[in-house]
Design an enzyme around this catalytic site. Structure first.
Site, short mmCIF file in Angstrom:
data_model
loop_
_atom_site.label_atom_id
_atom_site.label_comp_id
_atom_site.label_asym_id
_atom_site.label_seq_id
_atom_site.Cartn_x
_atom_site.Cartn_y
_atom_site.Cartn_z
N ILE A 1 0.84 -1.21 0.00
CA ILE A 1 0.00 0.00 0.00
C ILE A 1 0.87 1.25 0.00
CG2 ILE A 1 -1.85 1.27 1.15
CD1 ILE A 1 -2.68 -1.31 2.53
N ASN B 1 6.48 0.48 6.40
CA ASN B 1 5.88 0.10 5.13
C ASN B 1 4.54 -0.55 5.44
OD1 ASN B 1 8.24 0.96 3.94
ND2 ASN B 1 9.14 -1.09 3.94
N ASN C 1 -2.09 11.98 6.86
CA ASN C 1 -2.45 10.96 7.86
C ASN C 1 -3.95 10.90 8.13
OD1 ASN C 1 0.04 9.80 8.20
ND2 ASN C 1 0.69 11.33 9.72
N ASP D 1 0.77 14.29 14.70
CA ASP D 1 1.32 14.26 13.34
C ASP D 1 0.16 14.35 12.35
OD1 ASP D 1 3.20 14.09 11.32
OD2 ASP D 1 3.44 11.92 11.43
N ASP E 1 -1.83 6.64 11.52
CA ASP E 1 -0.46 7.00 11.90
C ASP E 1 -0.42 7.69 13.27
OD1 ASP E 1 2.22 7.08 11.51
OD2 ASP E 1 2.19 8.43 9.80
#
Ligand SMILES: Nc1ncnc2c1ncn2[C@@H]1O[C@H](COP(=O)(O)OP(=O)(O)OP(=O)(O)O)[C@@H](O)[C@H]1O
Ligand SMILES: [Mg+2]
Length: 235
Positions: free
Chosen positions: A39, A46, A176, A171, A188
């Site tokens: 993805i 990853n 995200n 973040d 995330d």
């Protein structure tokens, strides 16, 4: 456990031996049948799509053991009251960072924020609910601008929930947040922390800035101050 040779070949060139073994164990335990696609290749992890025996999918997020900024991880972990005693050892830091994402996802879910449900964590491998349709992953909102007004309002509700629970994502940006058919899904979450963390205010300000910048560029009448007001007053 005997590893079928052909399976070993499939993963051998992609993952390190340590990660390979974890993936085999997860397969053997029935968490998934096999990895079917990549993805994303991210900065620190990853993400892959794996298929289960019943034909449904799971996301497999693998934190990189070699190329990753573990100094940054250490920097942010050491101010989180949950991890004050963390040692400056690379693997321990990466595993703790992955654990932290798992725990944060559970917390977000518990307070009503739509995130991929975390399924299992082992060392640097995190299994997550796959967000997408028929094996096609939902795209980051920066790449899928449909239903922006509705989308933004839902996101403000999530920011309000974070604020009410003294939490920050840390973040948050258009990278995200996935657009799952018009619904925001926050991903995330390893950097998320609480008001007790000395970085809280800095992270909150940065998240608000990123969100207002992205949505103001994409048709929403918002700036940093307006967004803060919406979060504080919207019921
Ligand atoms: N549960 C999921 N379902 C579908 N796709 C996902 C899922 N989790 C992550 N992704 C995809 O993988 C990408 C990378 O995931 P994530 O942001 O969690 O990892 P990262 O390595 O920390 O990324 P980066 O360093 O680029 O921010 C996401 O932008 C998204 O496209
Ligand atoms: Mg990301």
């Amino acid at each position: 456990m005997a590893i079928p040779r052909e399976k070993f070949k499939t993963y051998n060139n992609v993952f390190d031996n340590f990660t390979n073994r974890l993936l085999f164990k997860l397969e053997a335990a029935g968490y998934f049948e096999r990895i079917v696609s990549t993805i994303a290749i991210g900065k620190e992890a990853n993400v892959f799509c794996a298929i289960k025996k019943d034909g449904t999918y799971v996301a497999v997020k693998i934190y990189r053991l070699e190329v990753c900024d573990f100094n940054k991880m250490y920097y942010y972990l050491s101010s989180d009251p949950r991890y004050l005693n963390i040692k400056r050892r690379k693997r321990e830091i990466i595993f703790t960072w992955a654990q932290r994402e798992y725990k944060n996802l559970l917390k977000f879910r518990a307070i009503g924020i739509r995130v991929p449900t975390p399924i299992y964590i082992t060392n640097n491998v995190l299994l997550l609910e796959f967000i997408g349709d028929n094996g096609f992953a939902s795209r980051q909102v920066r790449n899928d601008l449909t239903n922006m007004h509705e989308f933004f309002n839902k996101l403000v509700d999530y920011l309000k929930l974070l604020n009410n629970n003294n939490l920050v994502h840390g973040d948050l940006s258009e990278f995200n947040i996935l657009n799952n058919n018009g619904d925001p899904v926050v991903i995330d979450c390893s950097q998320s922390t609480s008001l007790k963390d000395s970085f809280y205010n800095e992270l909150w300000e940065r998240d608000i800035k990123n969100i207002s910048r992205f949505f103001s560029k994409n048709g929403i009448d918002v700036d940093i101050e307006k967004l803060k007001q919406l979060i504080e007053y919207k019921n």
